[in-house]
Design an enzyme around this catalytic site. Structure first.
Site, PDB file in Angstrom:
ATOM      1  N   ASP A 530      -3.913 -16.862  -6.750  1.00 54.04           N
ATOM      2  CA  ASP A 530      -3.575 -18.110  -6.383  1.00 54.04           C
ATOM      3  C   ASP A 530      -2.098 -18.422  -6.493  1.00 54.04           C
ATOM      4  O   ASP A 530      -1.128 -17.756  -7.210  1.00 54.04           O
ATOM      5  CB  ASP A 530      -4.693 -19.062  -7.074  1.00 54.04           C
ATOM      6  CG  ASP A 530      -4.282 -18.925  -8.652  1.00 54.04           C
ATOM      7  OD1 ASP A 530      -3.147 -19.266  -9.274  1.00 54.04           O
ATOM      8  OD2 ASP A 530      -5.396 -18.690  -9.452  1.00 54.04           O
ATOM      9  N   GLU A 610       0.776  17.125   0.750  1.00 49.28           N
ATOM     10  CA  GLU A 610       0.487  15.735   0.412  1.00 49.28           C
ATOM     11  C   GLU A 610       1.546  15.268  -0.275  1.00 49.28           C
ATOM     12  O   GLU A 610       1.931  14.035  -0.114  1.00 49.28           O
ATOM     13  CB  GLU A 610      -0.896  15.585  -0.443  1.00 49.28           C
ATOM     14  CG  GLU A 610      -2.233  15.991   0.323  1.00 49.28           C
ATOM     15  CD  GLU A 610      -3.362  15.969  -0.617  1.00 49.28           C
ATOM     16  OE1 GLU A 610      -4.294  15.419  -0.172  1.00 49.28           O
ATOM     17  OE2 GLU A 610      -3.315  16.620  -1.595  1.00 49.28           O
TER      18      GLU A 610
END
Ligand code: GLA
Length: 738
Positions: A530, A610
């Site tokens: 928020d 990777e």
């Protein structure tokens, strides 16, 4: 002038670049809401409805005039007890139980700059103007100052209210909303962002109908369940067209957003503190401050509304060194090793991370007290040197020697029963005397409404941050509040609010003392995502769910109110620890890269190929990161309904853009998916980096791009566009997916 007052008419007009907000003090001294919408220069009081309506009462001073009723008229700050039976903004109870406050205009002031709220987060801007309107109830002495901050540049009106008891008797606030918006007519949809732990901010769009729809939290945090951000959109409004309004609560605790269609098809929207367990005592001479709500209006659809909020958060909510900076690429130890680590393992992780280009190592939970699982030690902010095999300073030094910054996890609001702190001060936990407390994650909550507790934790955490030469802090909060009882409070009806003030005080103390630290908020992922937290922490861990497919949806929902720079997003291992799903590393990177980027896995487990992919991702991230901090974000699909997620970011000059697409649902013999781009300059040509193909901005926006069909789950592609001069023109055609 952003704020204009017409004395003769008693009308206030608040203008932003594209919107006007208007209200009027009428002949009886009531403050009526006139208008909020497209920018205009007309007084809108001719729209007010004056009809004799059965069962809609009239204020005594209206005399024989039965056409004047507060049950019908649009108001700025409706109060219980005035004959308005819709949901109200303010409920004031006197000691004898009576609720009859009658607020009338008592003066106003127009000030340069934006108001600030003592002890509470709020938007700020030197360029803004503030309007303060004073209302008063003569009988009780209750005074309300309505605060309006006009932030022209991002089409935002910020609102708050200060309530003061200037009377002789004690009063109780039983409800104190921050905003009321009345609409005389119109059919609206309300967009709410609902969810649960590990699946936050799903989008729900429903028609506003008769009765009340309420979204909120009584969990002590703004919650995973409903975000304190709501959109009210005309029913025909889309991402690109139509009128809509957004409201964001700049507060991290209990809240309530209500929308109600009344008997005359008028719509009322309210947002503010939740009424649940709220009963704020106001002794004579004392006051209360309602947290801020940031309002915005867009005449051009919901995506524009999001731009307004993104701009507001980045420029007027977030503070500190990192607010406009590209954030370091981090690796977090949580999903890499959970509680199982020692100093050597962390140094190894730092070494591997350094080789790949990672810039910050975050030591998550488990470094303090005797915490080897989540059952103990919260509150004991002493470094577990036995477990680390060294001091925090030494560990930090070794991480720094590898060229990485060093970060740490804390959960300052909590206390474990198995902790020295609890053994010493059991009364510091929120608990109702004589009742066994509700446990969650086997922990209790510290009474942050007690300044002594806040001071103590401030001292402890400060020591750790100093010892560890810490560059980054992840501030977590891993349970909802229950047992709202503070031994420190005279009256419990204020405890939840005071708790939040305590949290904000600690955030303010720590961020002021350590201004170079990058702060990231967290609450079991996105349980306190928020604007209140964003005032202190410019980014928040978006969700404990790191599954890239779920994240497409979570980040989509989050993007309505919050900018990409605030959204913490990491690449984690497969099968994913939350869902068990396996998605390619490339797709995981594409999803995490449109946020505050990082990794949350053990690099030691990766194969060479990777590792090369990680290196490549970090390079790409550095190229696009400035876009994430200052670019405009466009939602190009609704991944909850469509079989793919697509979004893009474009810089302010419309020279660079990033397009990301992730397939979420694959079927045999699929129809081709075409994605229409947005935000580009129609007159420019853009070269796509990987394919070298050149497209015109007008074609990309008018018609779009076909996404090449590929087999396999969760194929994703990322395209980086750069505006080019005519001579660099190339062939146009399909772009390649990686
Ligand atoms: C919460 C956070 C996680 C992690 C754990 C540690 O769940 O959201 O990211 O920090 O706590 O206990």
């Amino acid at each position: 002038m952003a704020i204009v007052y017409d004395k003769e008419q008693g009308i206030f007009s608040l203008h932003t670049r594209n919107s006007t907000y208007q209200m009027k003090v009428d002949g009886y001294g009531y403050l009526l809401h006139l208008y909020y919408g497209k920018k205009i220069n007309t007084f809108m009081d001719y729209m007010l409805p004056y009809y004799d309506r059965g069962f809609s009462g009239n204020p005594y001073d209206a005399g024989e005039d039965r056409t004047y009723s507060l049950d019908v008229l649009p108001q700025e700050f409706p109060v219980l007890g005035t004959g308005d039976y819709r949901s109200c903004a303010l409920k004031v109870r006197e000691e004898n139980g009576c609720c009859g406050c009658d607020l009338r205009y008592a003066g106003h002031e127009i000030l340069d700059g934006k108001y600030a709220l003592d002890g509470l987060p709020a938007s700020y801007s030197e360029q803004a103007q503030t309007l303060e309107i004073k209302l008063k109830d003569e009988r009780t002495g209750m005074g309300v100052t309505l605060l309006y901050g006009v932030l022209e540049d991002c089409d935002v009106i910020a609102r708050s209210a200060r309530v003061e008891n200037a009377g002789k008797a004690k009063l109780y606030l039983e409800k104190a909303a921050s905003v009321c918006l009345d609409f005389l007519y119109g059919d609206y949809d309300v967009l709410a962002f609902y969810g649960r732990h590990a699946m936050e901010r799903n989008v729900q769009r429903t028609a506003v109908s008769h009765g009340r729809q309420v979204f909120g939290s009584s969990r002590g945090a703004s919650s995973h369940q409903y975000n304190p951000f709501v959109v009210l959109a005309q029913q025909e409004a889309t991402e690109r067209t139509g009128e809509c309004y957004g409201a964001a609560f700049v507060y991290s605790g209990n809240f309530c957003a209500e929308v109600e269609k009344d008997q005359f098809d008028q719509t009322r929207f309210l947002m503010g503190l939740s009424e649940e367990q709220f009963s704020y005592p106001l002794k004579p001479g004392s006051f209360f401050c309602a947290p801020e709500v940031v309002l915005s209006y867009s005449p051009q659809g919901i995506n524009q509304l999001s731009h307004n909020f993104h701009h507001c958060v980045q420029e007027h909510i977030c503070r500190g060194k990192y607010k406009n900076q590209v954030r370091p690429v981090l690796v977090n130890s949580w999903e890499a090793c959970y509680f199982n680590f020692d100093g050597e393992a962390l140094v190894r992780l730092a070494e591997q991370a350094a080789e790949l280009g990672v810039e910050l190592l975050v030591l998550d939970d488990g470094w303090f007290g005797h915490r080897d699982d989540d059952n103990s030690s919260l509150g004991d902010w002493e470094v577990n040197e036995e477990k680390l095999g060294c001091s925090l300073g030494e560990l930090s030094e070794r991480v720094h020697q590898n060229g990485l910054k060093f970060g740490i996890w804390i959960e300052p609001e909590m206390i474990s029963e198995d902790s020295d702190l609890y053994r010493l001060y059991p009364e510091w936990a929120l608990q109702i005397p004589g009742k066994k407390p509700v446990r969650a994650r086997n922990q209790l909550v510290l009474d942050f409404s007690n300044p002594q507790v806040v001071e103590y934790i401030f001292g402890k955490i400060s020591d750790v941050l100093q010892q560890g030469k810490v560059d980054y802090v992840k501030w977590d909060m891993n349970r909802s509040l229950a047992d709202i009882y503070s031994g420190n409070a005279e009256e419990q009806g204020r405890a939840s609010y005071d708790y939040m003030l305590g949290v904000y005080r600690l955030l303010e103390l720590l961020t002021a003392k350590f201004p170079d630290i990058l702060w990231e908020g967290c609450c079991g992922g996105g349980g306190r995502f928020d604007m209140g937290m964003l005032y202190y922490t410019p980014q928040i861990w978006c969700s404990d769910n790191t599954d890239a497919a779920d994240r497409v949806r979570i980040q989509y929902g989050t993007s309505f109110g919050y900018p990409l720079s605030s959204i913490g997003a990491h690449v984690s291992a497969v099968p994913n620890h939350q869902t068990g799903r396996s998605i390619s590393l490339s797709a995981r990177g594409i999803v995490a890269m449109t946020g505050a980027f990082g990794y949350e896995l053990d690099f030691g487990e990766l194969i060479e190929e990777e590792k090369e992919e990680v290196k490549r991702q970090i390079k790409v991230y550095h190229q696009i990161a400035p876009l994430l901090v200052s670019g405009k974000y466009y939602r190009l699909s609704n991944p909850a309904r469509e079989e793919y997620g697509a979004w893009m970011v474009v810089d302010a000059e419309r020279m660079n853009a990033l397009l990301s697409i992730v397939m979420l649902d694959i079927h045999g013999n699929m129809p081709v998916i075409y994605v229409r781009l947005d935000g580009l300059d129609a007159g420019k040509k853009y070269k796509e980096q990987t394919s070298g193909k050149v497209y015109t901005g007008e074609a990309l926006m008018a018609c779009g791009l076909p996404v090449p069909l590929q087999k396999g789950d969760y194929q994703a592609c990322q395209m980086i566009f750069e505006a080019v001069e005519d001579e660099q023109d190339g062939k146009s055609g399909n772009a390649n997916c990686r």
